[in-house]
Design a protein around this motif. Structure first.
Motif, mmCIF file in Angstrom:
data_model
loop_
_atom_site.group_PDB
_atom_site.id
_atom_site.type_symbol
_atom_site.label_atom_id
_atom_site.label_comp_id
_atom_site.label_asym_id
_atom_site.label_seq_id
_atom_site.Cartn_x
_atom_site.Cartn_y
_atom_site.Cartn_z
ATOM 1 N N CYS A 254 -4.354 25.347 16.602
ATOM 2 C CA CYS A 254 -2.905 25.353 16.834
ATOM 3 C C CYS A 254 -2.229 25.920 15.591
ATOM 4 N N LYS A 255 -1.403 26.935 15.790
ATOM 5 C CA LYS A 255 -0.689 27.563 14.677
ATOM 6 C C LYS A 255 0.799 27.252 14.769
ATOM 7 N N VAL A 256 1.384 26.902 13.637
ATOM 8 C CA VAL A 256 2.807 26.566 13.548
ATOM 9 C C VAL A 256 3.412 27.388 12.419
ATOM 10 N N GLN A 257 4.510 28.094 12.697
ATOM 11 C CA GLN A 257 5.201 28.850 11.656
ATOM 12 C C GLN A 257 6.505 28.143 11.287
ATOM 13 N N VAL A 258 6.736 28.012 9.992
ATOM 14 C CA VAL A 258 7.857 27.217 9.483
ATOM 15 C C VAL A 258 8.647 28.021 8.455
ATOM 16 N N ASP A 259 9.967 27.935 8.557
ATOM 17 C CA ASP A 259 10.883 28.575 7.601
ATOM 18 C C ASP A 259 11.562 27.471 6.805
ATOM 19 N N CYS A 260 11.271 27.401 5.512
ATOM 20 C CA CYS A 260 11.954 26.463 4.617
ATOM 21 C C CYS A 260 12.803 27.240 3.623
ATOM 22 N N ARG A 261 14.006 26.746 3.346
ATOM 23 C CA ARG A 261 14.861 27.326 2.314
ATOM 24 C C ARG A 261 15.012 26.293 1.202
ATOM 25 N N LEU A 262 14.791 26.743 -0.024
ATOM 26 C CA LEU A 262 14.700 25.830 -1.158
ATOM 27 C C LEU A 262 15.953 25.860 -2.023
ATOM 28 N N PRO A 263 16.533 24.696 -2.315
ATOM 29 C CA PRO A 263 17.687 24.649 -3.219
ATOM 30 C C PRO A 263 17.247 24.778 -4.664
ATOM 31 N N PHE A 264 18.207 24.906 -5.555
ATOM 32 C CA PHE A 264 17.901 24.833 -6.977
ATOM 33 C C PHE A 264 17.336 23.446 -7.266
ATOM 34 N N GLY A 265 16.365 23.385 -8.170
ATOM 35 C CA GLY A 265 15.792 22.093 -8.535
ATOM 36 C C GLY A 265 14.428 21.839 -7.941
ATOM 37 N N VAL A 266 13.912 22.766 -7.110
ATOM 38 C CA VAL A 266 12.566 22.612 -6.562
ATOM 39 C C VAL A 266 11.899 23.983 -6.515
ATOM 40 N N THR A 267 10.603 24.015 -6.782
ATOM 41 C CA THR A 267 9.873 25.271 -6.843
ATOM 42 C C THR A 267 8.882 25.391 -5.690
ATOM 43 N N HIS A 268 8.367 26.598 -5.502
ATOM 44 C CA HIS A 268 7.311 26.829 -4.521
ATOM 45 C C HIS A 268 6.120 25.911 -4.793
ATOM 46 N N ALA A 269 5.729 25.815 -6.053
ATOM 47 C CA ALA A 269 4.555 25.013 -6.407
ATOM 48 C C ALA A 269 4.750 23.554 -6.020
ATOM 49 N N GLN A 270 5.950 23.025 -6.236
ATOM 50 C CA GLN A 270 6.221 21.628 -5.893
ATOM 51 C C GLN A 270 6.162 21.402 -4.384
ATOM 52 N N VAL A 271 6.669 22.372 -3.623
ATOM 53 C CA VAL A 271 6.602 22.251 -2.163
ATOM 54 C C VAL A 271 5.155 22.302 -1.701
ATOM 55 N N SER A 272 4.370 23.210 -2.280
ATOM 56 C CA SER A 272 2.958 23.316 -1.915
ATOM 57 C C SER A 272 2.207 22.019 -2.234
ATOM 58 N N ASP A 273 2.506 21.433 -3.389
ATOM 59 C CA ASP A 273 1.847 20.174 -3.770
ATOM 60 C C ASP A 273 2.211 19.054 -2.800
ATOM 61 N N TYR A 274 3.483 19.000 -2.416
ATOM 62 C CA TYR A 274 3.931 17.968 -1.474
ATOM 63 C C TYR A 274 3.208 18.118 -0.126
ATOM 64 N N LEU A 275 3.155 19.344 0.382
ATOM 65 C CA LEU A 275 2.521 19.576 1.679
ATOM 66 C C LEU A 275 1.043 19.209 1.632
ATOM 67 N N LYS A 276 0.362 19.585 0.544
ATOM 68 C CA LYS A 276 -1.064 19.275 0.431
ATOM 69 C C LYS A 276 -1.292 17.763 0.432
ATOM 70 N N GLN A 277 -0.491 17.056 -0.336
ATOM 71 C CA GLN A 277 -0.645 15.604 -0.429
ATOM 72 C C GLN A 277 -0.409 14.938 0.930
ATOM 73 N N GLU A 278 0.657 15.345 1.616
ATOM 74 C CA GLU A 278 1.003 14.706 2.881
ATOM 75 C C GLU A 278 0.025 15.072 3.998
ATOM 76 N N LEU A 279 -0.382 16.321 4.053
ATOM 77 C CA LEU A 279 -1.286 16.748 5.123
ATOM 78 C C LEU A 279 -2.712 16.238 4.893
ATOM 79 N N ASP A 280 -3.126 16.165 3.620
ATOM 80 C CA ASP A 280 -4.447 15.608 3.321
ATOM 81 C C ASP A 280 -4.546 14.150 3.767
ATOM 82 N N SER A 281 -3.426 13.442 3.696
ATOM 83 C CA SER A 281 -3.430 12.023 4.073
ATOM 84 C C SER A 281 -3.674 11.809 5.562
ATOM 85 N N LEU A 282 -3.538 12.864 6.370
ATOM 86 C CA LEU A 282 -3.723 12.746 7.815
ATOM 87 C C LEU A 282 -5.192 12.863 8.230
ATOM 88 N N ASN A 283 -6.028 13.297 7.298
ATOM 89 C CA ASN A 283 -7.451 13.476 7.630
ATOM 90 C C ASN A 283 -7.653 14.498 8.742
#
Length: 422
Positions: A292-321
Motif C-alpha cells: 500500500c502506497k500513501v503520498q503525503v504533502d507536509c508544509r513545515l513552519p519555521f522552527g522545525v527541520t526536515h531531519a526532525q520530521v524524518s526522525d519523528y516519522l521513524k520513531q512513530e512508525l517503528d513503534s507500530l512493528n
C-alpha cells in the motif's frame, strides 16, 4: 521633488500612458497555451523574444530540457547593484473545458477583468515585468546598476528546469530579486513555509481474503495505522524562533484584515500541515494486499527541520512493528524568508504604499515557490504580482485590469529605487 522622485514619476506616467500595450501583451500571453505538463515553451518564448526585439532587447536562450527555454536579458551600467525580474511562462492545465464560463485561452477583457488560464498565475505579472523591461530600454532610462530579466519555463511542476537550473549554473546572480507571483495588492510575500513531500510504502503478506485477519498480513490496514501516526505531526508543538515571530504576527494580521475568510487558517503559520493526498494498495477484494502506497504533502513552519520530521516519522512508525519504506519526492525546502528591512523588500513595499496611498507590508506564504531557490543562493527575494487569489489554479481564472497596471508601476518605480540606492 528630487531628481530620483521625478524619474520615478516619469516612468509611472509612461506606464499609465502605455497601459493598453501592457494589457494587449497580457492578453497575447494568455492566448498561447503553455500548460505544464507537457511544458513546451517554444511558442510563448518566441512570442516574448519577438515582442522585446521591437524595443531592441535581445534575449539569450537556454534550453534546460526538451522544448523548455529559459530567456535572459540585462540592461544598465553594470557597475552597481543587480536586480532580477523573474517570472514563469508555464501554467497549470485548463482541465475540463466544459466547466469554464469562457474560453480559458481567450485573453478577453470583460467588465474590468482579464480572463483566462494564467491570468493570475502568473501571466499578468509576467507581462508587467516584460513590458517594464522593454519600456526602460525604449525610453533610454539610465540605470546605475544592472536590471536582469529572467523568464523561466518550469515552475508549476516543481521548477527543476527553471530558476534552480539558472542559479546552479550562475547564469543568474543578483543583489535582489522580484518574482511577479500572485499576491494581494498591498501585501507581497517575503517568507514561505518549507515543503516535505513523501511516499510511504507499507508491505504485507498476500493470502486468501476469506482467511483475513488470521492469514497473511494486510498492508492496507497497517497503512491506516501509519496514517494515524503521520497525522500526529499536526499536534507537535513547534517553537517559532524569536526573530520570525514578527513575521508570523503580521501575517496573522493580514489574515484578519485582508483575506478575512482565512482567519480560521491562522494556525497553519505555526504548525506542520499534513495532507494525505493519495492512497493506492491491493489487487482485488478477495486478496490480502501485500503493498500500500500513501503520498503525503507536509508544509513545515519555521522552527522545525526536515531531519526532525524524518526522525519523528521513524520513531512513530517503528513503534507500530510494520514493514515500510519512505521516499521523499517533489518539493523539498526548509522554511525561508527575506527580512522586511532588506533593500529589495523596502523598494517594493515603499512604492506600493506611495502608488496606492495605503499601508503596505510583507507577509508569509503558507505554500512554496521559486523564491526558495533564490534564498538558497543568498539572493534576497520577494513576490508581488496581480491576482484574484480565489481563482488561481481553478476554473474561470481572472485578474482585475487595474491590478495589472498598478503592479507594473510598482515594478518600474521599485527598480529605480533599488538600483539608485546603495
Amino acid at each position: 521633488m528630487t531628481n530620483l522622485e521625478a524619474l520615478k514619476q516619469f516612468v509611472i506616467d509612461e506606464v499609465e500612458k502605455n497601459k493598453n500595450e501592457l494589457l494587449q501583451l497580457c492578453s497575447s500571453l494568455i492566448q498561447i497555451p503553455s500548460e505544464n505538463p507537457p511544458g513546451d515553451s517554444t511558442e510563448i518564448s518566441q512570442f516574448i523574444a519577438d515582442y522585446l526585439k521591437e524595443s531592441n532587447v535581445e534575449l539569450d536562450w537556454h534550453e534546460s530540457a526538451d522544448k523548455m527555454y529559459n530567456l535572459l536579458a540585462s540592461q544598465g551600467a553594470g557597475d552597481g547593484k543587480e536586480l532580477v525580474y523573474c517570472g514563469h511562462t508555464d501554467v497549470v492545465p485548463a482541465g475540463d473545458l466544459s466547466k469554464w464560463d469562457f474560453n480559458p485561452f481567450s485573453g478577453e477583457i470583460k467588465d474590468g477583468w482579464m480572463l483566462g488560464r494564467g491570468a493570475s498565475d502568473m501571466k499578468a505579472g509576467l507581462a508587467g515585468l516584460i513590458f517594464v523591461f522593454g519600456l526602460f530600454k525604449r525610453l533610454n532610462i539610465e540605470l546605475p546598476g544592472k536590471l536582469t530579466l529572467a523568464i523561466v519555463p518550469d515552475e508549476e511542476t516543481g521548477g527543476e528546469y527553471g530558476v534552480p537550473w539558472l542559479l546552479e549554473r550562475k547564469l543568474v546572480t543578483g543583489d535582489g530579486a522580484l518574482i511577479a507571483e500572485p499576491s494581494s495588492p498591498l501585501n507581497p510575500t517575503i517568507g514561505q513555509k518549507g515543503s516535505y513531500w513523501f511516499e510511504l510504502e507499507v508491505f504485507g503478506e498476500p493470502g486468501h481474503g476469506s482467511l483475513s485477519p488470521l492469514a497473511g498480513n494486510n498492508a492496507i490496514t497497517d497503512a491506516i495505522k501509519a496514517i494515524e501516526k503521520i497525522q500526529g505531526l499536526w499536534e507537535l508543538d513547534i517553537h517559532i524562533p524569536k526573530e520570525i515571530q514578527p513575521l508570523i504576527e503580521v501575517s496573522k494580521r493580514y489574515m484578519e484584515e485582508v483575506e478575512k475568510d482565512r482567519i480560521k487558517y491562522q494556525p497553519v503559520l505555526e504548525k506542520i500541515t499534513v495532507n494525505v493526498g493519495t492512497i493506492n494498495g491491493g489487487t482485488k477484494s478477495n486478496v490480502i494486499p501485500e503493498s500500500c502506497k500513501v503520498q503525503v504533502d507536509c508544509r513545515l513552519p519555521f522552527g522545525v527541520t526536515h531531519a526532525q520530521v524524518s526522525d519523528y516519522l521513524k520513531q512513530e512508525l517503528d513503534s507500530l512493528n510494520i514493514r515500510y519504506s519512505i521516499r521523499l519526492f517533489g518539493f523539498k525546502s526548509e522554511a525561508n524568508y527575506t527580512p522586511a528591512e532588506n533593500p529589495v523588500c523596502r523598494a517594493i513595499v515603499d512604492n506600493i504604499s506611495a502608488i496606492t496611498g495605503k499601508e503596505a507590508y510583507g507577509v508569509m506564504q503558507w505554500a512554496s515557490s521559486d523564491a526558495r531557490h533564490f534564498r538558497d543562493h543568498n539572493i534576497p527575494v520577494l513576490q508581488y504580482g496581480p491576482a484574484y487569489l480565489p481563482s488561481i489554479h481553478g476554473y474561470n481564472e481572472k485578474v482585475q485590469v487595474e491590478d495589472i497596471v498598478r503592479c507594473a508601476k510598482v515594478y518600474a518605480a521599485a527598480a529605480i529605487d533599488f538600483l539608485h540606492n546603495n
